[in-house]
Design an enzyme around this catalytic site. Structure first.
Site, PDB file in Angstrom:
ATOM      1  N   LYS A  52       0.849  -1.190   0.000  1.00 44.50           N
ATOM      2  CA  LYS A  52       0.000   0.000   0.000  1.00 44.50           C
ATOM      3  C   LYS A  52       0.882   1.235   0.000  1.00 44.50           C
ATOM      4  O   LYS A  52       1.716   1.411   0.880  1.00 44.50           O
ATOM      5  CB  LYS A  52      -0.890  -0.025   1.249  1.00 44.50           C
ATOM      6  CG  LYS A  52      -1.747   1.194   1.349  1.00 44.50           C
ATOM      7  CD  LYS A  52      -2.889   0.975   2.291  1.00 44.50           C
ATOM      8  CE  LYS A  52      -3.954   2.016   2.017  1.00 44.50           C
ATOM      9  NZ  LYS A  52      -5.236   1.670   2.534  1.00 44.50           N
ATOM     10  N   ASP A 146     -11.978   3.830  10.993  1.00 43.36           N
ATOM     11  CA  ASP A 146     -12.439   3.862   9.596  1.00 43.36           C
ATOM     12  C   ASP A 146     -13.003   2.502   9.196  1.00 43.36           C
ATOM     13  O   ASP A 146     -12.660   1.956   8.150  1.00 43.36           O
ATOM     14  CB  ASP A 146     -11.280   4.268   8.680  1.00 43.36           C
ATOM     15  CG  ASP A 146     -11.752   4.687   7.284  1.00 43.36           C
ATOM     16  OD1 ASP A 146     -12.944   5.034   7.130  1.00 43.36           O
ATOM     17  OD2 ASP A 146     -10.925   4.670   6.350  1.00 43.36           O
TER      18      ASP A 146
HETATM   19  N1  LIG Z   1      -4.054  -6.870   2.034  1.00 46.87           N
HETATM   20  C1  LIG Z   1      -4.817  -6.758   0.928  1.00 46.87           C
HETATM   21  N2  LIG Z   1      -4.957  -7.810   0.089  1.00 46.87           N
HETATM   22  C2  LIG Z   1      -5.736  -7.715  -1.015  1.00 46.87           C
HETATM   23  N3  LIG Z   1      -6.395  -6.589  -1.399  1.00 46.87           N
HETATM   24  C3  LIG Z   1      -6.296  -5.514  -0.615  1.00 46.87           C
HETATM   25  C4  LIG Z   1      -5.507  -5.523   0.578  1.00 46.87           C
HETATM   26  N4  LIG Z   1      -5.616  -4.308   1.163  1.00 46.87           N
HETATM   27  C5  LIG Z   1      -6.425  -3.573   0.371  1.00 46.87           C
HETATM   28  N5  LIG Z   1      -6.846  -4.274  -0.714  1.00 46.87           N
HETATM   29  C6  LIG Z   1      -7.737  -3.815  -1.782  1.00 46.87           C
HETATM   30  O1  LIG Z   1      -7.363  -2.530  -2.204  1.00 46.87           O
HETATM   31  C7  LIG Z   1      -8.492  -1.662  -2.187  1.00 46.87           C
HETATM   32  C8  LIG Z   1      -8.053  -0.212  -1.970  1.00 46.87           C
HETATM   33  O2  LIG Z   1      -7.642  -0.056  -0.653  1.00 46.87           O
HETATM   34  P1  LIG Z   1      -7.610   1.386   0.018  1.00 46.87           P
HETATM   35  O3  LIG Z   1      -6.619   2.243  -0.685  1.00 46.87           O
HETATM   36  O4  LIG Z   1      -7.411   1.196   1.472  1.00 46.87           O
HETATM   37  O5  LIG Z   1      -9.014   2.021  -0.290  1.00 46.87           O
HETATM   38  P2  LIG Z   1     -10.425   1.819   0.419  1.00 46.87           P
HETATM   39  O6  LIG Z   1     -10.163   1.166   1.753  1.00 46.87           O
HETATM   40  O7  LIG Z   1     -10.935   3.205   0.541  1.00 46.87           O
HETATM   41  O8  LIG Z   1     -11.232   0.946  -0.500  1.00 46.87           O
HETATM   42  C9  LIG Z   1      -9.367  -2.233  -1.085  1.00 46.87           C
HETATM   43  O9  LIG Z   1     -10.699  -1.883  -1.205  1.00 46.87           O
HETATM   44  C10 LIG Z   1      -9.155  -3.730  -1.277  1.00 46.87           C
HETATM   45  O10 LIG Z   1     -10.051  -4.258  -2.227  1.00 46.87           O
HETATM   46 MG   LIG Z   2      -8.716   0.713   2.894  1.00 45.06          MG
END
Ligand SMILES: Nc1ncnc2c1ncn2[C@@H]1O[C@H](COP(=O)(O)OP(=O)(O)O)[C@@H](O)[C@H]1O
Ligand SMILES: [Mg+2]
Length: 339
Positions: A52, A146
């Site tokens: 991330k 959140d």
């Molecule tokens: N550890 C993870 N493994 C797989 N997919 C993930 C993981 N963390 C986040 N995601 C995917 O990435 C998307 C975007 O995450 P994020 O930037 O936190 O935005 P939001 O939480 O606002 O949807 C999430 O909605 C999820 O589908």
């Molecule tokens: Mg998120």
């Protein structure tokens, strides 16, 4: 040193194929208001991770950086089956990043968009797993702040008794909690306000009970198909969270016993003191209310949030017999007792 890549404004493919710290970026899996999540290869351990990358403007915010460092440490220290394990949190070239377990599957936002309201047993199982994650975090003095469907990842479960395994992610990563009014001055996208607790809106101190409220909103949506408050603009929505009573869940789900309305009302109480003391308490009350026969003589069927099947109207469920190995054992009553 080259300038930090623009992780949120750039094209999705910008970082694909590039190396960020010890990770090789493979593909984008999602993006929110303040971060992009990639599937990446951990080059040291040769494994797949979710990487991330936070928006560069967050790295420039000292309050955020401090909280990011602190809370990612705390989150990484919690070893819990329903919290996404954080492998590393760091900074490279002015970018804050978190490497965590890659969870195959979909998030609850996608699941609800695809399937609409979930059957009560499914909603109950998901809520219980999220609740156990939140209560574990609260025991470490960590408030999520959140809780929303996008932060609930739903992977395949282990067997038919556990059809899904749910992970909670993104502890303390919300910009809203820095200053909810920030979005009016900076004008940036803050994400959804559908799940935000009244005390977060008014800037009062928050504790675990703000997560109880947000979980209440999420549970409401999993059962009703939409969050408790739907308004045309953000100001009206913020007002509703603070002052309007939530509509009864049974308006949307007449198949559920009336008792669920009181449970939801308590989870969504405006004042933290009036809510359940923990997320587990809320979900237990909800499952009990949802599986109870209706107060009007059983015209509501047992809907089975607790996992039981529906019964014909008016029929009470006989308590199931425990398996032999679970029967009480008295001294001398069992031939196997003589060790
Ligand atoms: N550890 C993870 N493994 C797989 N997919 C993930 C993981 N963390 C986040 N995601 C995917 O990435 C998307 C975007 O995450 P994020 O930037 O936190 O935005 P939001 O939480 O606002 O949807 C999430 O909605 C999820 O589908
Ligand atoms: Mg998120």
């Amino acid at each position: 040193m080259p300038p930090a890549p623009d992780v949120t404004g750039g094209r999705p493919s910008d970082l694909v194929g590039r190396r960020v710290a010890d990770y090789l970026v493979e593909r984008e899996i999602g993006r929110g208001g303040m971060a992009v999540v990639y599937r990446a290869r951990d080059l040291r351990l040769d494994r797949t991770v979710a990487l991330k990358l936070l928006a560069p403007e967050l790295a420039r915010n000292d309050t955020f950086r401090r909280r990011f460092t602190h809370e990612s440490r705390v989150a990484a220290s919690i070893d819990h089956p329903h919290i996404v394990p954080v492998f590393e949190a760091g900074e490279t070239d002015g970018l804050l990043y978190i490497a965590m377990r890659y969870v195959p599957g979909q998030d609850l936002r996608v699941m609800l968009d695809r399937k609409g309201p979930l059957p009560a047993p499914t909603a109950g199982r998901i809520a219980a797993q999220v609740a156990s994650a939140l209560d574990a975090a609260h025991a470490h003095d960590l408030v999520h702040r959140d809780v929303k469907p996008g932060n609930i990842l739903v992977a395949e479960g282990t067997d038919s008794d556990h059809p899904e395994h749910v992970y909670l992610t993104d502890f303390g990563l919300t910009k809203k909690s820095l200053s909810l009014t920030g979005f009016t001055t900076v004008g940036q996208f803050v994400g959804t306000l559908d799940y935000v607790a009244p005390e977060q809106i008014s800037g009062r101190p928050v504790d675990g009970r703000c997560d109880v409220y947000s979980l209440g909103c999420v549970v409401f949506e999993t059962l009703a198909g939409g969050p408790p408050f739907r308004r045309d603009d953000d100001m009206a929505l913020l007002w509703a969270h603070q002052f309007d009573p939530a509509p009864p869940l049974t308006v949307h789900r007449p198949d559920l016993p009336a008792g669920v309305d009181a449970v939801m009302a308590k989870a969504l109480a405006k004042s933290p003191e009036d809510r359940y003391g923990s997320c587990g308490e809320f979900v237990a009350a909800l499952r009990a209310a949802a599986s109870a026969a209706g107060a009007d003589g059983g015209s509501h069927r047992a809907t089975g949030v607790a996992g039981r099947g529906a019964l014909p109207p008016g029929e009470a469920a006989p308590p199931p017999q425990p398996p032999r190995w679970a029967l009480p054992v008295y001294p001398g009553s069992s031939p196997a007792d003589g060790h």
